[in-house]
Design a protein around this motif. Structure first.
Motif, PDB file in Angstrom:
ATOM      1  N   MET A 223       0.545  -1.293  -0.246  1.00  0.00           N
ATOM      2  CA  MET A 223      -0.087  -0.403  -0.306  1.00  0.00           C
ATOM      3  C   MET A 223       0.301   1.540  -0.190  1.00  0.00           C
ATOM      4  O   MET A 223       0.292   1.883  -0.659  1.00  0.00           O
ATOM      5  N   LYS A 224       1.782   0.946   0.444  1.00  0.00           N
ATOM      6  CA  LYS A 224       2.973   2.857   1.055  1.00  0.00           C
ATOM      7  C   LYS A 224       2.943   2.914  -0.719  1.00  0.00           C
ATOM      8  O   LYS A 224       3.430   4.341  -0.828  1.00  0.00           O
ATOM      9  N   ALA A 225       2.456   2.848  -2.020  1.00  0.00           N
ATOM     10  CA  ALA A 225       3.482   2.672  -3.311  1.00  0.00           C
ATOM     11  C   ALA A 225       2.052   4.009  -3.054  1.00  0.00           C
ATOM     12  O   ALA A 225       2.245   4.785  -4.372  1.00  0.00           O
ATOM     13  N   PHE A 226       0.849   3.978  -3.024  1.00  0.00           N
ATOM     14  CA  PHE A 226      -0.062   4.720  -3.627  1.00  0.00           C
ATOM     15  C   PHE A 226       0.322   6.326  -2.588  1.00  0.00           C
ATOM     16  O   PHE A 226      -0.362   7.540  -3.003  1.00  0.00           O
ATOM     17  N   ARG A 227       1.217   6.438  -2.066  1.00  0.00           N
ATOM     18  CA  ARG A 227       1.444   7.479  -1.225  1.00  0.00           C
ATOM     19  C   ARG A 227       2.384   8.794  -2.652  1.00  0.00           C
ATOM     20  O   ARG A 227       1.916  10.133  -2.358  1.00  0.00           O
ATOM     21  N   ALA A 228       3.078   7.684  -3.518  1.00  0.00           N
ATOM     22  CA  ALA A 228       3.281   8.324  -4.453  1.00  0.00           C
ATOM     23  C   ALA A 228       2.394   9.147  -5.496  1.00  0.00           C
ATOM     24  O   ALA A 228       2.846   9.726  -6.801  1.00  0.00           O
ATOM     25  N   PHE A 229       0.965   8.979  -5.412  1.00  0.00           N
ATOM     26  CA  PHE A 229       0.371   9.280  -5.930  1.00  0.00           C
ATOM     27  C   PHE A 229      -0.895  10.443  -6.018  1.00  0.00           C
ATOM     28  O   PHE A 229      -0.775  10.442  -4.657  1.00  0.00           O
ATOM     29  N   PRO A 230      -0.683  11.506  -6.879  1.00  0.00           N
ATOM     30  CA  PRO A 230      -1.593  12.408  -6.259  1.00  0.00           C
ATOM     31  C   PRO A 230      -2.371  12.781  -5.985  1.00  0.00           C
ATOM     32  O   PRO A 230      -3.240  12.154  -6.519  1.00  0.00           O
ATOM     33  N   GLY A 231      -2.551  12.995  -4.525  1.00  0.00           N
ATOM     34  CA  GLY A 231      -3.989  13.681  -3.418  1.00  0.00           C
ATOM     35  C   GLY A 231      -4.426  11.868  -3.265  1.00  0.00           C
ATOM     36  O   GLY A 231      -5.626  12.611  -2.129  1.00  0.00           O
ATOM     37  N   PHE A 232      -3.075  11.309  -3.047  1.00  0.00           N
ATOM     38  CA  PHE A 232      -4.197  10.354  -2.291  1.00  0.00           C
ATOM     39  C   PHE A 232      -3.456  10.716  -0.863  1.00  0.00           C
ATOM     40  O   PHE A 232      -2.441  10.895  -0.679  1.00  0.00           O
ATOM     41  N   ARG A 233      -4.197   9.995  -0.005  1.00  0.00           N
ATOM     42  CA  ARG A 233      -4.275  10.126   1.796  1.00  0.00           C
ATOM     43  C   ARG A 233      -5.083   8.842   2.306  1.00  0.00           C
ATOM     44  O   ARG A 233      -5.814   8.275   1.622  1.00  0.00           O
ATOM     45  N   PHE A 234      -3.641   8.502   2.793  1.00  0.00           N
ATOM     46  CA  PHE A 234      -4.662   7.650   3.806  1.00  0.00           C
ATOM     47  C   PHE A 234      -4.994   7.981   5.732  1.00  0.00           C
ATOM     48  O   PHE A 234      -5.308   8.949   6.106  1.00  0.00           O
ATOM     49  N   THR A 235      -5.866   6.874   5.259  1.00  0.00           N
ATOM     50  CA  THR A 235      -7.310   7.114   6.240  1.00  0.00           C
ATOM     51  C   THR A 235      -7.402   5.964   7.114  1.00  0.00           C
ATOM     52  O   THR A 235      -7.715   5.182   6.594  1.00  0.00           O
ATOM     53  N   LEU A 236      -7.052   6.112   8.860  1.00  0.00           N
ATOM     54  CA  LEU A 236      -7.129   4.427   9.532  1.00  0.00           C
ATOM     55  C   LEU A 236      -8.477   4.282   9.317  1.00  0.00           C
ATOM     56  O   LEU A 236      -9.438   5.461   9.782  1.00  0.00           O
ATOM     57  N   ASP A 237      -9.798   3.188   9.677  1.00  0.00           N
ATOM     58  CA  ASP A 237     -10.843   2.969   9.562  1.00  0.00           C
ATOM     59  C   ASP A 237     -11.110   1.933  10.613  1.00  0.00           C
ATOM     60  O   ASP A 237     -11.156   1.666  10.759  1.00  0.00           O
ATOM     61  N   PRO A 238     -12.209   2.790  11.339  1.00  0.00           N
ATOM     62  CA  PRO A 238     -12.509   2.253  12.818  1.00  0.00           C
ATOM     63  C   PRO A 238     -12.916   1.098  12.725  1.00  0.00           C
ATOM     64  O   PRO A 238     -12.501   0.107  13.619  1.00  0.00           O
ATOM     65  N   ARG A 239     -13.881   0.835  11.627  1.00  0.00           N
ATOM     66  CA  ARG A 239     -14.927  -0.760  11.824  1.00  0.00           C
ATOM     67  C   ARG A 239     -14.095  -1.349  11.286  1.00  0.00           C
ATOM     68  O   ARG A 239     -13.817  -2.543  11.519  1.00  0.00           O
ATOM     69  N   GLU A 240     -12.676  -1.071  10.765  1.00  0.00           N
ATOM     70  CA  GLU A 240     -11.555  -1.985  10.031  1.00  0.00           C
ATOM     71  C   GLU A 240     -10.544  -2.304  11.166  1.00  0.00           C
ATOM     72  O   GLU A 240     -10.221  -4.051  11.183  1.00  0.00           O
ATOM     73  N   LEU A 241      -9.864  -1.393  11.767  1.00  0.00           N
ATOM     74  CA  LEU A 241      -9.374  -1.582  12.618  1.00  0.00           C
ATOM     75  C   LEU A 241     -10.834  -2.707  14.027  1.00  0.00           C
ATOM     76  O   LEU A 241      -9.596  -3.470  14.291  1.00  0.00           O
ATOM     77  N   ALA A 242     -11.297  -2.260  14.311  1.00  0.00           N
ATOM     78  CA  ALA A 242     -12.113  -2.922  14.916  1.00  0.00           C
ATOM     79  C   ALA A 242     -12.484  -4.657  14.597  1.00  0.00           C
ATOM     80  O   ALA A 242     -11.931  -5.427  15.569  1.00  0.00           O
ATOM     81  N   SER A 243     -12.278  -4.778  13.549  1.00  0.00           N
ATOM     82  CA  SER A 243     -12.555  -6.228  12.937  1.00  0.00           C
ATOM     83  C   SER A 243     -10.936  -7.079  13.073  1.00  0.00           C
ATOM     84  O   SER A 243     -10.553  -7.745  13.623  1.00  0.00           O
ATOM     85  N   VAL A 244     -10.335  -5.684  13.052  1.00  0.00           N
ATOM     86  CA  VAL A 244      -8.978  -6.433  12.812  1.00  0.00           C
ATOM     87  C   VAL A 244      -8.202  -6.872  14.550  1.00  0.00           C
ATOM     88  O   VAL A 244      -7.744  -7.835  14.486  1.00  0.00           O
TER      89      VAL A 244
ATOM     90  N   VAL B 116     -19.841   0.140  16.873  1.00  0.00           N
ATOM     91  CA  VAL B 116     -18.804  -1.119  16.001  1.00  0.00           C
ATOM     92  C   VAL B 116     -19.111  -2.493  16.653  1.00  0.00           C
ATOM     93  O   VAL B 116     -18.396  -2.537  17.484  1.00  0.00           O
ATOM     94  N   ASP B 117     -19.502  -3.688  16.170  1.00  0.00           N
ATOM     95  CA  ASP B 117     -19.427  -4.444  16.044  1.00  0.00           C
ATOM     96  C   ASP B 117     -18.416  -4.903  15.647  1.00  0.00           C
ATOM     97  O   ASP B 117     -17.816  -5.541  14.383  1.00  0.00           O
ATOM     98  N   PRO B 118     -17.210  -5.421  16.647  1.00  0.00           N
ATOM     99  CA  PRO B 118     -15.832  -6.270  16.101  1.00  0.00           C
ATOM    100  C   PRO B 118     -15.920  -7.288  15.080  1.00  0.00           C
ATOM    101  O   PRO B 118     -15.076  -7.757  14.560  1.00  0.00           O
ATOM    102  N   PHE B 119     -17.338  -8.286  14.934  1.00  0.00           N
ATOM    103  CA  PHE B 119     -17.365  -9.323  14.741  1.00  0.00           C
ATOM    104  C   PHE B 119     -18.054  -8.911  13.365  1.00  0.00           C
ATOM    105  O   PHE B 119     -18.692 -10.327  12.768  1.00  0.00           O
ATOM    106  N   ALA B 120     -19.129  -7.971  13.393  1.00  0.00           N
ATOM    107  CA  ALA B 120     -20.198  -7.910  12.292  1.00  0.00           C
ATOM    108  C   ALA B 120     -19.192  -8.371  11.000  1.00  0.00           C
ATOM    109  O   ALA B 120     -19.760  -9.585   9.639  1.00  0.00           O
ATOM    110  N   ASP B 121     -18.607  -8.525  10.869  1.00  0.00           N
ATOM    111  CA  ASP B 121     -17.952  -8.730   8.930  1.00  0.00           C
ATOM    112  C   ASP B 121     -17.622  -9.491   8.919  1.00  0.00           C
ATOM    113  O   ASP B 121     -17.333 -10.875   8.069  1.00  0.00           O
ATOM    114  N   ALA B 122     -16.947 -10.372   9.966  1.00  0.00           N
ATOM    115  CA  ALA B 122     -16.314 -12.018  10.433  1.00  0.00           C
ATOM    116  C   ALA B 122     -17.743 -12.473  10.147  1.00  0.00           C
ATOM    117  O   ALA B 122     -17.763 -14.175   9.431  1.00  0.00           O
ATOM    118  N   LEU B 123     -18.777 -12.609  10.670  1.00  0.00           N
ATOM    119  CA  LEU B 123     -19.877 -13.115  10.851  1.00  0.00           C
ATOM    120  C   LEU B 123     -20.373 -13.470   9.581  1.00  0.00           C
ATOM    121  O   LEU B 123     -20.911 -14.073   8.893  1.00  0.00           O
TER     122      LEU B 123
END
Length: 665
Positions: A162-183, A453-460
């Motif tokens: 994913m770090k390669a996306f840093r080089a593309f103009p205008g692309f920004r990284f944002t941590l997603d709380p729902r995905e973090l809950a699942s992780v 956020v239900d941390p198991f919703a996506d796994a279920l």
């Protein structure tokens, strides 16, 4: 083994494309330090950084078919490329190289997506049709090689990291709380997810087709953990497994560079080493991690196996200080939060292997999933049968599960029996086997500010919609979940591929050959009643490995946890020690995080629970990702673009004379 990156960007200034794709490649050049190249077309670019292992002279990428219409950027290895090349030649397909990349491209042109089921390999690739503008992205069936993609400004970005996306103009990284809950809950990203908003990974066995502005995601092969039972006797089953593994190792020794072996001292890596020594025409070199802390060290077992098999053995000794020092760099390469530090020693081991001049390594990953080696599987059997067992049988079953863990010992047996009683009935539909483990993840999810956020919703949802999952036995469901989550999402990636490629070292996994996985599925539940782990594997190699290796119970690979940060107090620990720094983490609950950090910092290590230790490592690793990717204020960055060894440049927009397959120096 390589890294690939590219984009579909219809609105991009054409003049910016060469610089952008070169910058993307520079951010992942550690994956392929030998050479690089790129291909440009209208609103499209793709490139490769290459780790040259097969066909060193003529395997440059991107590569085209003879017409120049179809172009490929390929990451990985196709182990059965020799057999497929002969089959394709018989069908009239022309070849100009001896490289497996060309076999992949010609197979795609001959058979289309059906070719993917013929492939035995670890791969991710992009194929561009210059006439139609179509693009295909594909990934291997077990998720050994990564491939990420993101929609951006009406287009599509893709890359091995994913770090390669840093080089593309205008692309920004944002941590997603729902995905973090699942992780945090299930210990890894789910097969098609990442912790970042808007970034997905191609799932194992997945194909993404892009044409005329439409994107279609499909699966060419579903994960199968069941198979018709082996019909012969146990001796025949052992011989069948041994021969299948031998063929797998033989195929993975195909290389134009030397192949080494990771030797942990356990059964799986010892088997791989034994077969490699049988099949190699020269001395086999083995490599391992040793620890200064005797609690984690397995160097004596490694020495015994290396001596027995006559390998040239080398190890790197890792201290707690080493883990603390290299944790940020390893997190930067992993690109996902981690619940343990065990990937850092693997980062240091791959550096040691690279310095020894080795580019390719065999490992035992996948054996525990295929042959039911984890105590998780025996635990699942025990919990599923709990109500049918006598008190004595329950006690005996608990004693066999984790003899290496103090909290499973006699002093804690009453507590553990109560816990197993509590979790003898399914609470999370489809996740029965993992519910005890997931309690640690439920605790870690409290780090997040959003408690709705239900941390198991996506796994279920994943197991609810998975074809054939409902009909599997409890143990097979456990196996399926291990393949889909911890194996692909952590062991093969964070702890495996990503740490190896951080230093230009490719890992190959003989136990994840489709034929081996099928063989294991056919013998497991017929000859394994849970009383002896990996009984068939041990029978298959009895007399060929040290008796101590065959008698030794599985020792999970472990490394020191939160104590390394508490004792060493590295500068980056301020990310979680400082109230001001915690306040910058807009996804985190500062009150819970502050209490957790305070307990870790003030409590003796032996009084810290597993769930608290894991939650702290999650917090620290995610804070580092926030700093490195979201705020982009720290962490390793790209080498200068001038360091790239550009060999192939193809610009279809201007039909440059050098736009020929294979490129130019």
């Amino acid at each position: 083994m390589c890294g690939i990156a590219g984009f579909l960007a219809p609105s991009l200034d054409p003049g910016a494309a060469p610089g952008i794709v070169t910058s993307m490649l520079s951010l992942i050049r550690h994956r392929g330090p030998d050479e690089a190249g790129y291909y440009l077309d209208d609103g499209f670019a793709m490139g490769t950084v290459r780790l040259a292992i097969v066909d060193l002279d003529t395997g440059s990428q991107p590569m085209s078919d003879p017409t120049g219409r179809h172009w490929i950027s390929f990451n990985g290895e196709l182990y059965n490329h020799v057999e497929l090349r002969e089959e394709l030649r018989a069908l009239g397909r022309p070849f100009r190289t001896h490289c497996d990349t060309e076999v992949v491209l010609q197979a795609w042109l001959q058979w289309g997506p059906q070719c993917l089921t013929r492939f035995n390999g670890a791969f991710a690739f992009a194929i561009r049709d210059a006439d139609t503008g179509g693009l295909v992205l594909a990934r291997d069936r077990y998720g050994k090689r990564p491939l990420f993609y993101a929609e951006h400004d009406g287009g599509l970005l893709f890359a091995s990291e994913m770090k390669a996306f840093r080089a593309f103009p205008g692309f920004r990284f944002t941590l997603d709380p729902r995905e973090l809950a699942s992780v945090f809950a299930v210990w890894t990203p789910l097969p098609d997810r990442t912790p970042f908003a808007g970034i997905r990974q191609l799932p194992m066995g997945g194909v993404l087709t892009v044409r005329d502005g439409r994107r279609t995601l499909s699966t060419y092969e579903e994960l199968a953990v069941d198979a018709p039972p082996f019909e012969g006797a146990e001796e025949d089953a052992a011989a069948y497994v041994r021969e299948t593994l031998r063929a797998s190792v033989e195929m993975r020794l195909r290389s134009d560079v030397e192949v080494g072996v990771y030797l942990s001292g356990g059964l799986d890596s010892s088997i791989v080493t034994k077969l490699a020594t049988d099949l190699s025409h020269s001395e086999v070199r083995t490599f391992s991690v040793a620890f200064e802390n005797a609690e984690f060290d397995e160097s004596e077992s490694q020495r015994v196996v290396a001596s027995h098999l006559g390998t040239r053995h080398s190890s790197v000794t890792v201290s707690a200080a080493d883990i603390a020092e290299h944790f940020p760099a390893a997190v930067h390469h992993a690109e996902v939060p981690s619940f343990r530090t065990a990937f850092v020693p693997m980062y240091l081991l791959s550096r040691h292997v690279r310095d020894a001049g080795i580019k390719t390594i065999l490992s035992g990953e996948g054996a525990d999933e295929a042959f039911l080696g984890y105590s998780l599987f025996r635990e699942t059997m025990l919990r599923a049968a709990w109500h049918e067992l006598s008190a004595e049988d329950r006690k005996a079953g608990l004693a066999r599960l984790h003899p290496e863990l103090a909290h499973f010992g006699p002093a804690h047996q009453k507590h553990m029996a109560g816990l197993f009683q509590q979790f003898s009935q399914e609470r999370l539909p489809g996740l029965f086997s993992h519910e005890l483990r997931y309690q640690n993840g439920r605790f870690a999810a409290r780090l997040l500010k959003d408690r709705n956020v239900d941390p198991f919703a996506d796994a279920l949802d994943m197991v609810r919609t998975a074809p054939g999952y409902a009909g599997l036995s409890a143990v097979q469901k456990a196996q399926w979940l291990e393949y889909k989550t911890l194996l692909a999402g952590y062991l093969l990636s964070t702890q495996g591929e990503r740490m190896g490629l951080a230093h230009g070292v490719e890992n190959r996994c003989p136990f994840l050959d489709p034929a081996v996985v099928r063989a294991a599925a056919s013998v497991n539940l017929r000859f394994d009643d849970g009383s002896e782990e990996k009984a068939i594997l041990k029978k298959a190699f009895r007399g060929e490995l040290p008796a101590s290796s065959l008698a030794r119970r599985k020792q999970p690979y472990r490394a020191p946890g939160s104590a390394v940060f508490k004792d060493r107090r590295p500068d980056y620990l301020e990310l979680v020690l400082s109230d001001a720094e915690l306040g910058k983490l807009d996804w985190a609950d500062p009150v819970f995080a502050r209490k957790l950090v305070a307990k870790i910092m003030t409590t003796p290590a032996e009084e810290i629970s597993t769930k608290e230790d894991q939650a702290f490592v999650y917090l620290l690793s995610t804070a580092l990702l926030d700093q490195q990717f979201v705020r982009d204020t720290a962490g390793p960055h790209a080498s200068p673009e001038a360091d790239l060894k550009i060999r192939t440049v193809v610009d279809k927009r201007r039909a440059l004379p050098r736009a020929v397959a294979g490129g130019m120096r």
